[in-house]
Design a protein around this motif. Structure first.
Motif, PDB file in Angstrom:
ATOM      1  N   VAL A  51       0.810  -1.225   0.000  1.00  0.00           N
ATOM      2  CA  VAL A  51       0.000   0.000   0.000  1.00  0.00           C
ATOM      3  C   VAL A  51       0.841   1.273   0.000  1.00  0.00           C
ATOM      4  O   VAL A  51       1.963   1.307   0.484  1.00  0.00           O
ATOM      5  N   SER A  52       0.224   2.306  -0.565  1.00  0.00           N
ATOM      6  CA  SER A  52       0.776   3.665  -0.527  1.00  0.00           C
ATOM      7  C   SER A  52       0.301   4.349   0.746  1.00  0.00           C
ATOM      8  O   SER A  52      -0.566   3.839   1.451  1.00  0.00           O
ATOM      9  N   ALA A  53       0.803   5.540   0.958  1.00  0.00           N
ATOM     10  CA  ALA A  53       0.274   6.395   2.009  1.00  0.00           C
ATOM     11  C   ALA A  53      -1.097   6.923   1.577  1.00  0.00           C
ATOM     12  O   ALA A  53      -1.413   6.932   0.395  1.00  0.00           O
ATOM     13  N   MET A  54      -1.919   7.352   2.524  1.00  0.00           N
ATOM     14  CA  MET A  54      -3.217   7.940   2.190  1.00  0.00           C
ATOM     15  C   MET A  54      -2.993   9.136   1.265  1.00  0.00           C
ATOM     16  O   MET A  54      -2.004   9.856   1.412  1.00  0.00           O
ATOM     17  N   GLU A  84      -0.861  12.526   1.660  1.00  0.00           N
ATOM     18  CA  GLU A  84      -0.028  12.455   2.856  1.00  0.00           C
ATOM     19  C   GLU A  84       1.456  12.720   2.545  1.00  0.00           C
ATOM     20  O   GLU A  84       2.129  13.470   3.254  1.00  0.00           O
ATOM     21  N   THR A  85       1.957  12.112   1.475  1.00  0.00           N
ATOM     22  CA  THR A  85       3.374  12.301   1.145  1.00  0.00           C
ATOM     23  C   THR A  85       3.651  13.776   0.839  1.00  0.00           C
ATOM     24  O   THR A  85       4.670  14.331   1.244  1.00  0.00           O
ATOM     25  N   ASN A  86       2.705  14.412   0.154  1.00  0.00           N
ATOM     26  CA  ASN A  86       2.870  15.844  -0.131  1.00  0.00           C
ATOM     27  C   ASN A  86       2.800  16.677   1.152  1.00  0.00           C
ATOM     28  O   ASN A  86       3.551  17.643   1.319  1.00  0.00           O
ATOM     29  N   GLY A 113       4.145   7.670   6.267  1.00  0.00           N
ATOM     30  CA  GLY A 113       2.842   7.648   5.578  1.00  0.00           C
ATOM     31  C   GLY A 113       2.379   6.229   5.309  1.00  0.00           C
ATOM     32  O   GLY A 113       1.239   5.854   5.613  1.00  0.00           O
ATOM     33  N   GLU A 114       3.271   5.429   4.791  1.00  0.00           N
ATOM     34  CA  GLU A 114       2.928   4.047   4.464  1.00  0.00           C
ATOM     35  C   GLU A 114       2.768   3.195   5.721  1.00  0.00           C
ATOM     36  O   GLU A 114       2.017   2.224   5.734  1.00  0.00           O
ATOM     37  N   GLN A 115       3.478   3.586   6.771  1.00  0.00           N
ATOM     38  CA  GLN A 115       3.377   2.789   8.006  1.00  0.00           C
ATOM     39  C   GLN A 115       1.975   2.909   8.613  1.00  0.00           C
ATOM     40  O   GLN A 115       1.462   1.976   9.219  1.00  0.00           O
ATOM     41  N   GLY A 160       4.544   0.078   0.960  1.00  0.00           N
ATOM     42  CA  GLY A 160       5.163   0.368  -0.326  1.00  0.00           C
ATOM     43  C   GLY A 160       6.214   1.454  -0.183  1.00  0.00           C
ATOM     44  O   GLY A 160       6.335   2.093   0.877  1.00  0.00           O
ATOM     45  N   PHE A 161       7.025   1.641  -1.220  1.00  0.00           N
ATOM     46  CA  PHE A 161       7.842   2.847  -1.344  1.00  0.00           C
ATOM     47  C   PHE A 161       9.074   2.869  -0.449  1.00  0.00           C
ATOM     48  O   PHE A 161       9.886   3.763  -0.537  1.00  0.00           O
ATOM     49  N   GLN A 162       9.226   1.856   0.445  1.00  0.00           N
ATOM     50  CA  GLN A 162      10.314   1.958   1.419  1.00  0.00           C
ATOM     51  C   GLN A 162      11.169   0.705   1.498  1.00  0.00           C
ATOM     52  O   GLN A 162      10.733  -0.383   1.157  1.00  0.00           O
ATOM     53  N   GLY A 209      11.546   6.644  -4.467  1.00  0.00           N
ATOM     54  CA  GLY A 209      11.129   7.670  -5.425  1.00  0.00           C
ATOM     55  C   GLY A 209       9.617   7.746  -5.479  1.00  0.00           C
ATOM     56  O   GLY A 209       8.927   6.771  -5.184  1.00  0.00           O
ATOM     57  N   ARG A 210       9.082   8.924  -5.833  1.00  0.00           N
ATOM     58  CA  ARG A 210       7.637   9.124  -5.870  1.00  0.00           C
ATOM     59  C   ARG A 210       6.977   8.058  -6.736  1.00  0.00           C
ATOM     60  O   ARG A 210       7.489   7.695  -7.787  1.00  0.00           O
ATOM     61  N   GLY A 211       5.867   7.576  -6.276  1.00  0.00           N
ATOM     62  CA  GLY A 211       5.167   6.511  -7.003  1.00  0.00           C
ATOM     63  C   GLY A 211       5.799   5.150  -6.785  1.00  0.00           C
ATOM     64  O   GLY A 211       5.442   4.172  -7.433  1.00  0.00           O
ATOM     65  N   GLY A 212       6.736   5.072  -5.848  1.00  0.00           N
ATOM     66  CA  GLY A 212       7.544   3.867  -5.682  1.00  0.00           C
ATOM     67  C   GLY A 212       6.813   2.633  -5.168  1.00  0.00           C
ATOM     68  O   GLY A 212       7.350   1.522  -5.247  1.00  0.00           O
ATOM     69  N   SER A 213       5.589   2.791  -4.674  1.00  0.00           N
ATOM     70  CA  SER A 213       4.856   1.622  -4.196  1.00  0.00           C
ATOM     71  C   SER A 213       4.565   0.633  -5.326  1.00  0.00           C
ATOM     72  O   SER A 213       4.466  -0.573  -5.087  1.00  0.00           O
ATOM     73  N   ASP A 214       4.426   1.148  -6.529  1.00  0.00           N
ATOM     74  CA  ASP A 214       4.233   0.251  -7.680  1.00  0.00           C
ATOM     75  C   ASP A 214       5.431  -0.689  -7.791  1.00  0.00           C
ATOM     76  O   ASP A 214       5.292  -1.887  -8.015  1.00  0.00           O
ATOM     77  N   THR A 215       6.615  -0.111  -7.624  1.00  0.00           N
ATOM     78  CA  THR A 215       7.836  -0.914  -7.744  1.00  0.00           C
ATOM     79  C   THR A 215       7.939  -1.922  -6.601  1.00  0.00           C
ATOM     80  O   THR A 215       8.343  -3.058  -6.807  1.00  0.00           O
TER      81      THR A 215
HETATM   82  N1  ASP Z   1       3.478   7.620  -1.142  1.00  0.00           N
HETATM   83  C1  ASP Z   1       4.475   7.690  -2.166  1.00  0.00           C
HETATM   84  C2  ASP Z   1       4.136   8.802  -3.145  1.00  0.00           C
HETATM   85  O1  ASP Z   1       3.157   9.481  -2.986  1.00  0.00           O
HETATM   86  C3  ASP Z   1       4.674   6.408  -2.885  1.00  0.00           C
HETATM   87  C4  ASP Z   1       3.487   5.922  -3.669  1.00  0.00           C
HETATM   88  O2  ASP Z   1       2.379   6.349  -3.445  1.00  0.00           O
HETATM   89  O3  ASP Z   1       3.672   5.096  -4.553  1.00  0.00           O
HETATM   90  O4  ASP Z   1       4.859   9.023  -4.083  1.00  0.00           O
END
Ligand code: ASP
Ligand code: MG
Length: 409
Positions: free
Chosen positions: A40-43, A46-48, A73-75, A135-137, A150-156
């Motif tokens: 999962v990503s952060a809500m 939240e990251t912003n 955020g992800e925690q 995700g992301f960590q 990196g941003r969007g890293g939960s996909d990875t």
């Molecule tokens: N929370 C992180 C972001 O906003 C990672 C993700 O959502 O994939 O970039």
């Protein structure tokens, strides 16, 4: 019984109700007899929000501390989702990246995953639990520091978990229900693609179809992870991203063009009247790449009278920096003039079918000509044709190409 990795993005876990909805969806997959790992990503937002807080402390916050901050955020979401699953009677356990562990290199803010030890996850799956992973960590192997991808890293994260666990499918749940032939905001008739190859997706993603983090597609391609993009709000099969071999259909039925991508984040730089001699391209582009400015399309004109013109494109926010560098270079080289233009866009038609068919480029150029759209630059690869045009013509160009190549059919 299959192992399925499901990833839910920030919008999908944006509030309590949505997290409960995700839990229902996960529990449903479990009830169908599968073992499920969730990333999962952060809500959403939240990251912003955390990034903005950091900026209040320091103009350029330490990269290490940014990673410590952003990973919170992800925690939050892994714990909440596990609770929601447990509340629905579905056994679940959450892990942060470092608990798994997801080991990375030590490049803070854009670390690369080097190794995932899947043992803990496999054990928990064996005990009938859903495993929810942040995700992301990850954790840097040598220092033991927390890192982010990196941003969007939960996909990875989701794709890397799939590769490590040899999962049968990696499902990316997001706020769109798949990958489209083009941006539906520009062409309302755009259609959802059932399948697309990794290579096509890489072109569509890097060119602005921002559905997935590009790196996750590279990762999926490298480890042959079947990747499916679906909506967490709407039913449907989504889009399956896989190898060409898995397409099943005969070559004849494969569409020539899968999609049309476009990017507004483009600027053009021109160095005019450069002495036409060996080493000039290097002297012009070398300092630009040394400044970490990524160069995309490049054109050098046929030299006339011993001089030539040199044109290339960069991201819009790199234009001013590139211009400054070029002004210095131009004086040194004795070039006549340097010019820049940030009112251009790039449009790319992408399709593996192009490999075996000719005439696509000419059809593309004819369509643009019929609409009186001037082409400023052209670039091609095996599965892509890109053109640079004036920004105001973007919508018309994409709409007419979409229609001409019958992508709405
Ligand atoms: N929370 C992180 C972001 O906003 C990672 C993700 O959502 O994939 O970039
Ligand atoms: Mg995302």
């Amino acid at each position: 019984m299959a192992i399925i990795v499901q990833k839910f993005g920030g919008t999908s876990v944006g509030n309590v109700e949505r997290i409960q909805h995700v839990a229902k969806q996960v529990a449903k997959t479990v009830s169908e007899g599968h073992q499920v790992v969730v990333a999962v990503s952060a809500m959403s937002g939240e990251t912003n929000r955390l990034t903005a807080l950091a900026k209040e402390m320091q103009d350029r916050p330490s990269r290490r501390e940014m990673d410590v901050l952003l990973t919170t955020g992800e925690q939050v979401t892994i714990a909440l989702l596990s609770m929601a699953l447990q509340a629905q009677g579905c056994p679940a356990i959450s892990y942060t990246g470092w608990q798994v562990p997801i080991q990375t290199n030590d490049v803070h803010n854009k670390a690369r995953i080097e190794h995932i030890d899947g043992k803990k996850i496999t054990d928990q799956l064996g005990q009938g639990k859903v495993v929810v992973v942040a995700g992301f960590q990850g954790i840097a192997m040598e220092s033991g520091d927390i890192t982010t991808l990196g941003r969007g890293g939960s996909d990875t994260t989701a794709v890397a978990l799939s590769a490590a666990l040899n999962a049968d499918e990696c499902q990316i749940y997001t706020d769109v229900d798949g990958v489209y032939t083009t941006d539906p905001r520009v062409v309302p008739e755009a259609k959802r693609l059932d399948t697309v190859t990794y290579d096509e997706m890489l072109e569509l993603a890097s060119l602005g179809a921002k559905v997935l983090q590009i790196r996750s597609v590279e990762f999926a391609s490298k480890y042959n992870v079947p990747l499916r993009v679906l909506s967490s709000m709407k039913e449907g099969g989504g889009t399956l991203i896989t190898t060409e071999e898995n397409f099943g259909d005969s070559d004849m039925e494969k569409p020539l063009i899968s999609g049309i991508a476009f990017s507004r984040d483009e600027a053009k730089l021109m160095v005019l009247g450069v002495p036409d001699k060996p080493g000039v391209a290097f002297q012009i582009l070398g300092p630009v790449s040394d400044a970490n400015i990524e160069i995309d399309m490049i054109i050098q004109n046929q030299g006339i009278d011993g001089t030539t013109d040199f044109t290339f494109t960069v991201s819009r926010n790199d234009m001013d920096a590139a211009l400054e560098i070029l002004e210095g270079v131009a004086t040194k080289l004795g070039a006549r003039e340097v010019m820049s233009d940030d009112t251009i866009v790039k449009i790319s038609m992408v399709g593996v079918g192009m490999k075996s068919h000719s005439g696509i480029a000419s059809n593309m150029f004819k369509t643009l000509a019929d609409n009186e759209i001037n082409i400023q630059m052209i670039g091609t690869t095996e599965i892509k044709i890109s053109v640079v045009i004036d920004e105001p013509s973007l919508e018309l160009a994409v709409q007419s190409l979409h229609e001409a190549f019958e992508l709405d059919k």
